[in-house]
Motif scaffolding. Structure first.
Motif, short mmCIF file in Angstrom:
data_model
loop_
_atom_site.label_atom_id
_atom_site.label_comp_id
_atom_site.label_asym_id
_atom_site.label_seq_id
_atom_site.Cartn_x
_atom_site.Cartn_y
_atom_site.Cartn_z
N PHE A 119 35.69 -108.49 77.56
CA PHE A 119 35.64 -109.45 76.47
C PHE A 119 36.58 -108.99 75.37
N ARG A 120 37.61 -109.77 75.10
CA ARG A 120 38.56 -109.41 74.05
C ARG A 120 38.14 -110.08 72.75
N PRO A 121 38.21 -109.35 71.64
CA PRO A 121 37.89 -109.97 70.34
C PRO A 121 38.84 -111.13 70.06
N LYS A 122 38.31 -112.15 69.38
CA LYS A 122 39.10 -113.34 69.06
C LYS A 122 38.95 -113.66 67.59
N LYS A 123 39.97 -114.29 67.06
CA LYS A 123 39.90 -114.84 65.71
C LYS A 123 39.93 -116.36 65.86
N ILE A 124 39.01 -117.02 65.17
CA ILE A 124 38.88 -118.46 65.27
C ILE A 124 38.89 -119.04 63.86
N ILE A 125 39.56 -120.17 63.69
CA ILE A 125 39.53 -120.88 62.41
C ILE A 125 38.67 -122.12 62.59
N SER A 133 32.60 -134.95 52.20
CA SER A 133 32.98 -136.00 51.27
C SER A 133 33.46 -135.45 49.92
N SER A 134 33.10 -134.20 49.59
CA SER A 134 33.55 -133.64 48.31
C SER A 134 34.54 -132.49 48.47
N SER A 135 34.51 -131.79 49.61
CA SER A 135 35.45 -130.70 49.81
C SER A 135 35.73 -130.46 51.29
N ILE A 136 36.86 -129.83 51.54
CA ILE A 136 37.27 -129.43 52.88
C ILE A 136 37.25 -127.91 52.89
N LYS A 137 36.45 -127.35 53.81
CA LYS A 137 36.30 -125.90 53.86
C LYS A 137 36.88 -125.36 55.16
N LEU A 138 37.61 -124.25 55.04
CA LEU A 138 38.17 -123.55 56.20
C LEU A 138 37.64 -122.12 56.20
N PHE A 139 37.38 -121.61 57.38
CA PHE A 139 36.94 -120.22 57.49
C PHE A 139 37.54 -119.60 58.73
N GLU A 140 37.79 -118.31 58.65
CA GLU A 140 38.33 -117.56 59.78
C GLU A 140 37.25 -116.60 60.25
N LEU A 141 36.94 -116.67 61.53
CA LEU A 141 35.91 -115.81 62.12
C LEU A 141 36.56 -114.77 63.02
N ASP A 142 36.01 -113.59 62.99
CA ASP A 142 36.38 -112.52 63.92
C ASP A 142 35.21 -112.46 64.91
N VAL A 143 35.45 -112.90 66.14
CA VAL A 143 34.40 -112.98 67.14
C VAL A 143 34.57 -111.83 68.14
N PHE A 158 38.83 -123.38 50.41
CA PHE A 158 38.46 -124.79 50.36
C PHE A 158 39.41 -125.55 49.46
N ALA A 159 39.42 -126.86 49.63
CA ALA A 159 40.21 -127.77 48.81
C ALA A 159 39.37 -129.02 48.59
N PRO A 160 39.55 -129.67 47.45
CA PRO A 160 38.78 -130.90 47.22
C PRO A 160 39.21 -132.01 48.17
N THR A 161 38.26 -132.80 48.60
CA THR A 161 38.57 -133.98 49.40
C THR A 161 39.12 -135.04 48.45
N PRO A 162 40.27 -135.62 48.76
CA PRO A 162 40.82 -136.65 47.88
C PRO A 162 39.83 -137.81 47.69
N PRO A 163 39.74 -138.34 46.47
CA PRO A 163 38.82 -139.45 46.21
C PRO A 163 39.12 -140.65 47.11
N ILE A 165 43.92 -130.35 53.92
CA ILE A 165 43.72 -129.32 54.95
C ILE A 165 44.87 -128.31 54.88
N ARG A 166 46.10 -128.79 54.74
CA ARG A 166 47.26 -127.90 54.64
C ARG A 166 47.13 -126.99 53.42
#
Length: 75
Positions: free
Chosen positions: A3-9, A15-25, A37-42, A60-61
């Motif tokens: 099992f090789r460790p992986k990084k996942i986004i 409706s109010s924000s866009i959240k991104l996270f990076e996991l080390d699995v 995170f970034a606000p979701t455009p109205p 998202i970008r």
């Protein structure tokens, strides 16, 4: 088999924000190593549907740039 460790986004588009996270699995579990995170455009999400995908993509970008991950697109 090894099992090789992986990084996942992961992404959560809300409706109010866009959240991104990076996991080390790894074999022992998952650990959050980065988050942004970034606000979701109205008015870009109405009734749970994305109405303005270009605006959402821009947010998202922005969140991805803040995340600063070294991951590359595998698609």
């Amino acid at each position: 088999m090894f099992f090789r460790p992986k990084k996942i986004i992961g992404i959560d588009i809300g409706s109010s924000s866009i959240k991104l996270f990076e996991l080390d699995v790894s074999k022992s579990g998952a650990q959050v190593v980065n988050f942004s995170f970034a606000p979701t455009p109205p008015h870009s999400i109405v009734g749970g549907e994305i109405i303005e995908p270009i605006s959402i993509a821009s947010s998202i970008r922005s969140a991805l740039d803040q995340l600063g991950s070294k991951r590359e697109c595998a698609a």
